[in-house]
Design an enzyme around this catalytic site. Structure first.
Site, PDB file in Angstrom:
ATOM      1  N   ASP A   7      46.814  51.818  -1.539  1.00  0.00           N
ATOM      2  CA  ASP A   7      47.004  52.949  -1.191  1.00  0.00           C
ATOM      3  C   ASP A   7      48.417  53.951  -0.756  1.00  0.00           C
ATOM      4  O   ASP A   7      49.633  52.847  -1.235  1.00  0.00           O
ATOM      5  CB  ASP A   7      47.508  52.121   0.480  1.00  0.00           C
ATOM      6  CG  ASP A   7      46.543  53.432   1.188  1.00  0.00           C
ATOM      7  OD1 ASP A   7      46.357  54.299   1.708  1.00  0.00           O
ATOM      8  OD2 ASP A   7      47.080  52.456   2.912  1.00  0.00           O
ATOM      9  N   GLY A   8      48.270  54.749  -0.295  1.00  0.00           N
ATOM     10  CA  GLY A   8      49.836  55.736   0.142  1.00  0.00           C
ATOM     11  C   GLY A   8      50.372  56.408  -0.708  1.00  0.00           C
ATOM     12  O   GLY A   8      51.295  57.636  -1.414  1.00  0.00           O
TER      13      GLY A   8
ATOM     14  N   ARG B  64      47.511  44.881  -0.269  1.00  0.00           N
ATOM     15  CA  ARG B  64      47.750  46.608   0.171  1.00  0.00           C
ATOM     16  C   ARG B  64      49.150  46.925  -0.064  1.00  0.00           C
ATOM     17  O   ARG B  64      50.603  46.527   0.719  1.00  0.00           O
ATOM     18  CB  ARG B  64      47.301  46.177   1.491  1.00  0.00           C
ATOM     19  CG  ARG B  64      46.866  47.478   2.099  1.00  0.00           C
ATOM     20  CD  ARG B  64      46.176  48.057   3.304  1.00  0.00           C
ATOM     21  NE  ARG B  64      45.829  49.403   3.232  1.00  0.00           N
ATOM     22  CZ  ARG B  64      45.494  50.316   4.022  1.00  0.00           C
ATOM     23  NH1 ARG B  64      44.015  49.434   4.643  1.00  0.00           N
ATOM     24  NH2 ARG B  64      45.267  51.167   4.400  1.00  0.00           N
TER      25      ARG B  64
ATOM     26  N   HIS C 285      48.160  60.924  -6.429  1.00  0.00           N
ATOM     27  CA  HIS C 285      47.328  60.238  -7.242  1.00  0.00           C
ATOM     28  C   HIS C 285      47.622  60.362  -8.712  1.00  0.00           C
ATOM     29  O   HIS C 285      47.124  59.155  -9.369  1.00  0.00           O
ATOM     30  CB  HIS C 285      45.834  61.079  -6.602  1.00  0.00           C
ATOM     31  CG  HIS C 285      45.760  61.014  -5.194  1.00  0.00           C
ATOM     32  ND1 HIS C 285      45.760  59.813  -4.884  1.00  0.00           N
ATOM     33  CD2 HIS C 285      45.527  61.987  -4.495  1.00  0.00           C
ATOM     34  CE1 HIS C 285      44.609  60.223  -3.720  1.00  0.00           C
ATOM     35  NE2 HIS C 285      45.119  61.444  -3.962  1.00  0.00           N
TER      36      HIS C 285
ATOM     37  N   ASN D 285      35.541  57.666   1.640  1.00  0.00           N
ATOM     38  CA  ASN D 285      36.360  59.092   1.131  1.00  0.00           C
ATOM     39  C   ASN D 285      35.583  59.621   1.132  1.00  0.00           C
ATOM     40  O   ASN D 285      36.346  61.611   0.358  1.00  0.00           O
ATOM     41  CB  ASN D 285      37.778  58.699  -0.296  1.00  0.00           C
ATOM     42  CG  ASN D 285      38.166  57.388   0.127  1.00  0.00           C
ATOM     43  OD1 ASN D 285      38.935  56.381  -0.885  1.00  0.00           O
ATOM     44  ND2 ASN D 285      39.296  57.302   1.032  1.00  0.00           N
TER      45      ASN D 285
END
Length: 238
Positions: free
Chosen positions: A16-17, A180, A33, A64
């Site tokens: 994530d992020g 995570r 990404h 998503n």
């Protein structure tokens, strides 16, 4: 420093992020990404290096699909480019490739590519690399229940083992450690059944900045924990 003999058999990561990483730098989200994809390559190699048996990466959740169409299109293109670029090397290194999720919802060209990767790596005996694509834990459980109904299984036959055999992860051990990134402290519909006794590790680091060293730190943190699976810990000397 990692301790020998205490490497988790199965590590799962919620990557994530990426979007926030790009926004913090005034860049388009897709740039985050792209940087995240580069980081993925490093972490796969690191996991294989220390002897992790299975690595599951939450690459694209079923939620998503609610993102803007143009972002989804860019993500699918990036996924295709990444897979084509990395596949031969992964196979040569003995990686066994698996996918979980509603793969049928992905573009046809990516479905074909994933199928080819699974087939060509099927005889490999190295680390299992599991990509969660169009995946959601609730959805996976519902699909398993539907199989039970379709097969008209008797209630007494529906055991933990039987149910697990109907999940996407059949044949893969439950995760020992779930990591995570990005500071969020939830598992976001990821491996809901399988995560029953997983150790959880949360870090504020955004995925594009999650280095091999921090991955090893997460493994070391896992090694320092006492896993009891609901039992009382053994007391020495009594």
């Amino acid at each position: 420093m990692l301790l020998s003999g205490r490497i988790p058999e199965h590590v799962a990561i919620i990557m994530d992020g990426n979007g926030r990483w790009a926004e913090m730098r005034g860049l388009p989200r897709i740039e985050g990404h792209k940087r995240g994809a580069e980081r993925t390559r490093e972490i796969i190699a690191a996991a294989a290096e220390v002897g992790v048996n299975a690595l599951t990466l939450y690459a694209f959740s079923i939620e998503n699909w609610q993102r803007p169409t143009d972002e989804i299109s860019m993500l699918m293109k990036l996924l295709e480019v990444y897979l084509r670029k990395e596949f031969d090397e992964l196979v040569e290194k003995g990686i066994l490739f698996r996918t979980i999720g509603e793969i049928w919802r992905l573009p046809r060209n990516i479905q074909d590519l994933l199928h080819d990767m699974t087939e060509r790596s099927s005889e490999n005996s190295g680390m299992k690399l599991v990509l969660a694509l169009s995946y959601g834990g609730r959805n996976e459980i519902i699909r398993a229940v539907r199989k039970i109904v379709e097969r008209k299984a008797r209630p007494e036959d529906v055991t933990d083992e039987y149910f697990e055999s109907l999940l996407d992860t059949s044949g893969i051990s439950a995760p020992d450690l779930i990591i995570r990134t990005s500071g969020e402290k939830r598992i976001s519909n990821f491996l809901l059944w399988q995560a029953a006794y997983a150790e959880l590790y949360f870090t504020d680091t955004l995925w594009p900045d999650f280095t091999k060293d921090e991955f090893f730190f997460a493994l070391h943190d896992y090694q320092m924990r006492e896993r009891r699976f609901g039992a009382v810990p053994l007391r020495v000397g009594f």
